[in-house]
Structure formats: C-alpha cells, structure tokens
Scaffold this active site. Structure first.
Site, PDB file in Angstrom:
ATOM      1  N   ARG A  62       6.104   6.861  -4.140  1.00 38.15           N
ATOM      2  CA  ARG A  62       4.726   6.372  -4.220  1.00 38.15           C
ATOM      3  C   ARG A  62       4.733   4.845  -4.269  1.00 38.15           C
ATOM      4  NH1 ARG A  62       0.005   8.388  -3.036  1.00 38.15           N
ATOM      5  NH2 ARG A  62       0.471  10.303  -4.215  1.00 38.15           N
ATOM      6  N   ARG A  85       9.423  10.407   6.220  1.00 40.02           N
ATOM      7  CA  ARG A  85       9.552   9.730   4.922  1.00 40.02           C
ATOM      8  C   ARG A  85      10.412  10.505   3.926  1.00 40.02           C
ATOM      9  NH1 ARG A  85       3.871  10.478   1.601  1.00 40.02           N
ATOM     10  NH2 ARG A  85       3.601  12.703   1.959  1.00 40.02           N
ATOM     11  N   HIS A 155       2.608   2.744   6.069  1.00 36.55           N
ATOM     12  CA  HIS A 155       1.649   3.032   4.986  1.00 36.55           C
ATOM     13  C   HIS A 155       1.801   1.988   3.871  1.00 36.55           C
ATOM     14  CE1 HIS A 155      -0.693   5.261   2.127  1.00 36.55           C
ATOM     15  NE2 HIS A 155      -0.584   6.439   2.728  1.00 36.55           N
ATOM     16  N   ASP A 199     -11.219   5.320   1.900  1.00 35.24           N
ATOM     17  CA  ASP A 199     -10.273   5.963   2.805  1.00 35.24           C
ATOM     18  C   ASP A 199     -10.840   5.866   4.216  1.00 35.24           C
ATOM     19  OD1 ASP A 199      -8.295   7.401   3.998  1.00 35.24           O
ATOM     20  OD2 ASP A 199      -8.539   9.216   2.793  1.00 35.24           O
ATOM     21  N   GLU A 256      -2.783  -0.228   6.250  1.00 34.52           N
ATOM     22  CA  GLU A 256      -1.763   0.399   7.073  1.00 34.52           C
ATOM     23  C   GLU A 256      -1.962   0.099   8.558  1.00 34.52           C
ATOM     24  OE1 GLU A 256      -1.735   4.619   6.104  1.00 34.52           O
ATOM     25  OE2 GLU A 256      -2.854   4.153   4.273  1.00 34.52           O
TER      26      GLU A 256
END
Length: 281
Positions: A62, A85, A155, A199, A256
């Site tokens: 994270r 990832r 990201h 978002d 991002e």
C-alpha cells in the site's frame, strides 16, 4: 563510468537502493517492480507508503508506485489491478552513473499468467533518478502470435503534508469518469481541491499537472499514457482499509499515469511504452 548496484533486502524482500551522485535516492522492490521511496536531492520523501503495508510474496504493497498491468481496477475478468504488482520481476540492470541512477526490471509471461491471461508478453519498467527528477517508464511487447489488449497504470501515491489546502492544478476542461458516483463529468476549475472521496479518470491529458502542497510544488507529466487517475479514498473508505492507519488517507493523493478508457491494442511483435515524470520544482 557506471557503478553496478547490487540487490539488497527491504522488509525481507529483494530490493535495489538507488543513489545518484547528487544525493537523490530511491528504493525499488523486485517484488512487483514496486517503487517504495523517492527522495530528491536536498529534499524530503515525496511518496506515501503506509506503515501498515504488508511486505509478503504475492501481496500488494500500500503506497509507493504499484505497477498496474494488464488490467486496471475491476475493469475485466482478472484480479483487481492485474497480476504484475504481485509477481517477482527479474533484474535486467542497475547502476549509478556520473549524473543519475537507473534500474531496469523485467516480467515475462509464465504458466500462471497464461492460465488467467493467455498471452505471451515481456514487460519492463525503468526507474531513473537524478537531482529532483524521477522518471518511470513502463513498456510492453507482444511476443505471441495473436493480438493482445490491456490496460495499465503507474499508481503513484504522492505524500501530502497539508491535506486541507493541497490541490492539483492543470485539469481544467478535461472530461472525466467519476468512479465514486458512477457518472461522467467535466472539470471546470483549474485547481482541484480535495474534499472527501475522490476517484476520477481524466481523459486525454494534454498538459503537465502540478501538486500544490504548502510551499511544495511537484510537476507531474506523462507520455504514452492518455489518462490520469486522481484518487483518495476519503475518511470512511480510508479508515476501513486494513493496510492503512486511521487518518492515513489525509497523507496521500494518488495521481496516476494510466491507460484505462481506451485499452492498448498490440498486434504480434509490436511494443508500447508509457512514462510518468515527477519533478520537484
């Protein structure tokens, strides 16, 4: 003359500690090709990394800069944000030169990836630091006999020191998809201020962005990626994340470089590359 950088360990995982001659530093995991830290020359940490992040094989970290490939979020049949990832990447090269430090990692398809995504590919990420600049390039080659389609993103979690007054500049006039409210809209103001959950997928980014955080100015540019995702979970969702401390959402903003709304279509033998550049001004 260049000096090779050897693999060390960070939180039990293989890592590269990049140090440029001018003092710029970065930490890159081979697990997920995950950039954990970037400290420009003469400055402080610029990335957010949750102190509750899991450092374990197969688990996502994270914070920092996760590599999203070959699927963004849940926009497809694969696991959320794809498999890259959570996979071990191979070291291609890592060295400190007279002006910078550079590392290149590679991920190829294997039996596990082909079970969920039936394509032969080679992905590479290049991380370069020099002075107050960080360059991150993600590239992919279709090494199979059939076309392949994918979405991807870097990201990037940017560290915030003053959440209430922080803003992102340069989005004026852009259409975006608001994933939080499930609707399309257009950005009218030049300064985007943080106010609860955010978002958004901004389409066809043409100009550089600037993060304004107190006296700090961070220029954000991209090439090859046409979209920019701006994300902060807000209080309710942020405090519900098991791998983020209470209030941690106030210390980060994801900006991002992404290719989401129009997937990349690669014929056999063709390649694609996208880059995000951060510069502390």
């Amino acid at each position: 003359m260049s000096t090779p950088i050897t693999i060390t360990r960070h939180q039990g995982l293989e890592a590269l500690e990049l140090v440029a001659p001018d003092g710029a530093r970065a930490t890159l995991l081979l697990h997920g090709a995950h950039l954990l830290s970037w400290v420009p020359a003469g400055a402080d940490e610029q990335l957010y990394l949750s102190p509750k992040s899991a450092f374990a094989t197969g688990q996502a970290v994270r914070g920092g800069v996760p590599v999203i490939f070959p699927q963004f979020a849940a926009r497809g049949p694969l696991q959320r944000h794809g498999f890259a990832r959570g996979k071990p990447w191979q070291l291609v090269s890592a060295e400190a030169g007279k002006d910078d430090a550079l590392a290149v990692l590679r991920l190829n398809d294997d039996g596990a990836t082909r079970m969920v995504w039936p394509h032969e590919f080679e992905a590479e990420i290049s991380i370069r630091i020099a002075g107050r600049v960080l360059e991150m390039e993600l590239a992919c080659e279709n090494r199979g006999a059939t076309p392949m389609s994918f979405t991807a993103a870097l990201h990037t979690y940017l560290r915030l020191t003053q959440y209430i007054s922080a803003s992102l500049q340069g989005l004026s006039g852009l259409a975006f998809w608001d994933s939080a409210s499930d609707r399309a809209a257009t950005q009218h103001e030049d300064l985007l201020r943080l106010d609860g959950e955010m978002d958004r997928i901004y389409q066809d980014l043409k100009h550089d962005l600037t993060l304004r955080d107190g006296d700090r100015r961070l220029r954000i540019s991209q090439q090859g990626f046409s979209d920019a995702v701006v994300w902060n979970p807000g209080q309710a969702k942020g405090d519900a994340l098991a791998d983020m401390p209470e209030g941690g959402w106030k210390q980060m903003l994801c900006v991002e470089a992404a290719q989401v709304l129009r997937p990349i279509e690669l014929p056999p033998g063709e390649s694609w590359a996208g880059m995000q550049t951060l510069e502390l001004t």
